[in-house]
Design a protein around this motif. Structure first.
Motif: not given
Length: 319
Positions: A267-280, A294-303
């Motif tokens: 998973v690759s997550v991007r926070a809204p550019l107009n609210n760059k917080q919270g992705a982590d 502003a940008a975070a991710g998850i390596n293995h998200l189970p279904q």
């Protein structure tokens, strides 16, 4: 022996390019795909006199850092991700700023007093920090055309860092660093028809054309979630495609999921550019999750966690 430890994306590679242009040094390079951030444990403490660590979370490398310091290794640590508790040690120098509008290369640019600012601009563009990149570009007097070239270069270098493993990448990040550091100005690299720029440009355009057919899993008022296939091209574009979606709809959060062989998701997550917080904050709720505001991710998200993940993103950014 000196070790340079750096993230394999645009920010990590270019931060080291700036430092080694300013301070040439024979070193052992340790890097990997963008999501391989537990890199510091690869430093052999018994052999190391010093280490420079760039663009990987101190929080995720705390145990390895403590071990190096216990062996008397001098460490310079520059980063913009979650740091956790920073050790107090005379051997450790840290430049850490988790503000959503800065990146490691911009921090290095400040350290070097702007000596290789064009490289920092390319890195900021690559990390999708367009406003910060443009601000610095205007300060150093770049034309709009020059800014567009550096933006393209940053995006292509960043694109190269994404993959399940090194075989997915067009260039090993250490190899790419060695090719880039030959140029004191990235505009010279772009102008060189024999450089990596043209190679990465062609590959990027081909992969991104395939991403346009991504399956939309959810599209609500606060976020959009898309799914890419379990293929090398999809893993390569997961981050840059998320940035493109974010730029097109700056009031929404975006998540790009790539199917893994075991039917889990990267998973690759991007926070809204107009609210760059919270992705982590969202991603750390799930095992193997991490990143920055502003940008975070998850390596293995189970279904079985997919619905909970979509709900977490959607609810977090509802007004």
């Amino acid at each position: 022996m000196h070790f340079d430890v750096f993230n394999g994306d645009a920010d990590g590679i270019i931060a080291l390019v700036q430092l080694r242009l300013a301070q040439p040094k024979d070193s052992h390079l340790i890097t990997g795909v963008k999501r391989d951030i537990s890199l510091l444990k690869q430093v052999r403490a018994q052999e190391a006199e010093s280490a420079t660590v760039l663009d990987i979370s101190l929080e995720k490398n705390s145990e390895a850092l403590q071990s190096l310091l216990a062996h008397g290794v001098e460490v310079l640590y520059v980063d913009h991700h979650r740091a956790g508790d920073i050790p107090r040690d005379d051997k450790l120098k840290t430049i850490i700023n988790t503000d959503a509008n800065t990146c490691t290369s911009l921090l290095v640019n400040e350290l070097l007093q702007g000596k290789y600012a064009n490289w920092a601009i390319a890195a900021a563009f690559g990390d999708n920090m367009k406003a910060a990149a443009r601000t610095l570009a205007q300060e150093v007097g770049l034309t709009k055309a020059q800014q567009e070239l550096l933006e393209a270069l940053g995006i292509y270098i960043n694109y190269n860092g994404y993959g399940r493993d090194l075989d997915d990448l067009h260039f090993h990040p250490a190899e790419l660093f060695k090719l880039l550091v030959e140029y004191s100005d990235p505009l010279e690299l772009v102008a060189d028809s024999n450089s990596v720029f043209a190679t990465l440009q062609r590959a990027y355009q081909q992969d991104m054309a395939k991403a346009e057919s991504a399956r939309v899993l959810f599209d609500g008022p606060s976020c959009k979630v898309v799914l890419l296939a379990d293929e090398a091209w999809a893993r390569r574009v997961s981050g840059v495609f998320g940035n493109e979606l974010a730029n097109a709809s700056p009031d929404k959060a975006h998540a790009v999921l790539t199917l893994n062989a075991d039917l889990s998701y990267t998973v690759s997550v991007r926070a809204p550019l107009n609210n760059k917080q919270g992705a982590d904050n969202i991603c750390v709720q799930f095992p193997t999750g991490g990143g920055r505001a502003a940008a975070a991710g998850i390596n293995h998200l189970p279904q079985e966690k997919l619905e909970a993940f979509i709900e977490a993103v959607s609810q977090y950014y509802l007004a």
